[in-house]
Design a protein around this motif. Structure first.
Motif, mmCIF file in Angstrom:
data_model
loop_
_atom_site.group_PDB
_atom_site.id
_atom_site.type_symbol
_atom_site.label_atom_id
_atom_site.label_comp_id
_atom_site.label_asym_id
_atom_site.label_seq_id
_atom_site.Cartn_x
_atom_site.Cartn_y
_atom_site.Cartn_z
ATOM 1 N N LEU A 22 60.883 -15.532 42.512
ATOM 2 C CA LEU A 22 60.964 -16.891 41.969
ATOM 3 C C LEU A 22 62.362 -17.219 41.469
ATOM 4 C CD1 LEU A 22 57.606 -17.347 40.032
ATOM 5 C CD2 LEU A 22 58.271 -18.330 42.216
ATOM 6 N N ALA A 26 64.382 -20.379 42.659
ATOM 7 C CA ALA A 26 64.799 -21.350 41.652
ATOM 8 C C ALA A 26 66.273 -21.718 41.764
ATOM 9 C CB ALA A 26 64.509 -20.824 40.250
ATOM 10 N N LEU A 31 63.661 -27.047 43.242
ATOM 11 C CA LEU A 31 62.530 -26.185 42.917
ATOM 12 C C LEU A 31 62.578 -25.632 41.491
ATOM 13 C CD1 LEU A 31 62.174 -24.080 46.183
ATOM 14 C CD2 LEU A 31 60.835 -26.048 45.461
ATOM 15 N N MET A 32 63.728 -25.709 40.856
ATOM 16 C CA MET A 32 63.895 -25.125 39.525
ATOM 17 C C MET A 32 62.905 -25.672 38.496
ATOM 18 S SD MET A 32 65.320 -23.185 37.381
ATOM 19 C CE MET A 32 65.596 -23.102 35.649
ATOM 20 N N ILE A 35 59.279 -24.337 39.246
ATOM 21 C CA ILE A 35 59.104 -22.911 38.987
ATOM 22 C C ILE A 35 59.156 -22.613 37.497
ATOM 23 C CG2 ILE A 35 60.198 -20.655 39.291
ATOM 24 C CD1 ILE A 35 60.947 -21.596 42.127
ATOM 25 N N SER A 36 60.143 -23.155 36.799
ATOM 26 C CA SER A 36 60.317 -22.786 35.391
ATOM 27 C C SER A 36 59.365 -23.497 34.442
ATOM 28 C CB SER A 36 61.755 -23.054 34.961
ATOM 29 O OG SER A 36 62.026 -24.433 35.017
ATOM 30 N N PHE A 85 67.878 -14.480 37.445
ATOM 31 C CA PHE A 85 68.349 -15.852 37.607
ATOM 32 C C PHE A 85 69.667 -16.120 36.880
ATOM 33 C CE2 PHE A 85 68.301 -20.343 36.221
ATOM 34 C CZ PHE A 85 68.285 -20.949 37.459
#
Length: 152
Positions: A22, A26, A31-32, A35-36, A85
């Motif tokens: 992930l 991300a 998409l960040m 996902i978060s 990340f």
């Protein structure tokens, strides 16, 4: 708690891999937020527990054990997500100056570690509820499957 140590090892490994995957996903700025803000805090325990139940059927566990396993999944996946990340964002920001920095480059090491641990604790707490939900759903589907076998 009668949960086997092998189940805990599998869950730890799968959740660390899930968090790292992930983290790579991300890096795409669109998409960040998904996902978060949605997958990591609320769905990681549900996804991993159901995947483990499908791939490698676990022994009969109690619903409260699913909550404990869900909290472990949340903490480990959140921690591995942030550990992978954060350096990747800083590395990409060094190469591409117009890439989103998410304010990470303004943190010193101590504040960054406090931030990572705090977010992991939040993911741990929220995924305990997700693990409880996944355990309830797994129990219900097992009852449904057993009832269908008895009817045949």
């Amino acid at each position: 708690m009668p949960t086997d140590i092998n189940i805990i090892k599998k869950i730890s490994l799968y959740s660390a891999i899930f968090g790292a995957i992930l983290a790579f996903l991300a890096l795409i700025p669109a998409l960040m937020p998904i996902i978060s803000l949605f997958i990591l805090p609320f769905l990681s325990a549900v996804i991993i527990l159901i995947a483990i139940k499908i791939i490698d059927p676990m022994q009969e566990t109690d619903i409260k054990e699913y909550a404990v396993l869900g909290s472990m999944i949340g903490g480990i996946s959140g921690f591995s997500f942030l550990i992978v990340f954060t350096p990747l964002v800083l590395l990409i920001h060094l190469i591409f100056k117009d890439y989103y920095a998410y304010g990470i480059n303004y943190l010193n090491f101590f504040i960054a570690m406090v931030f990572i641990i705090t977010i992991s604790i939040i993911f741990l707490i929220t995924n305990a509820g997700g693990g409880l939900l996944a355990g309830f759903l797994i129990k219900q589907f097992d009852k449904l499957k057993n009832n269908k076998k008895e009817q045949k």
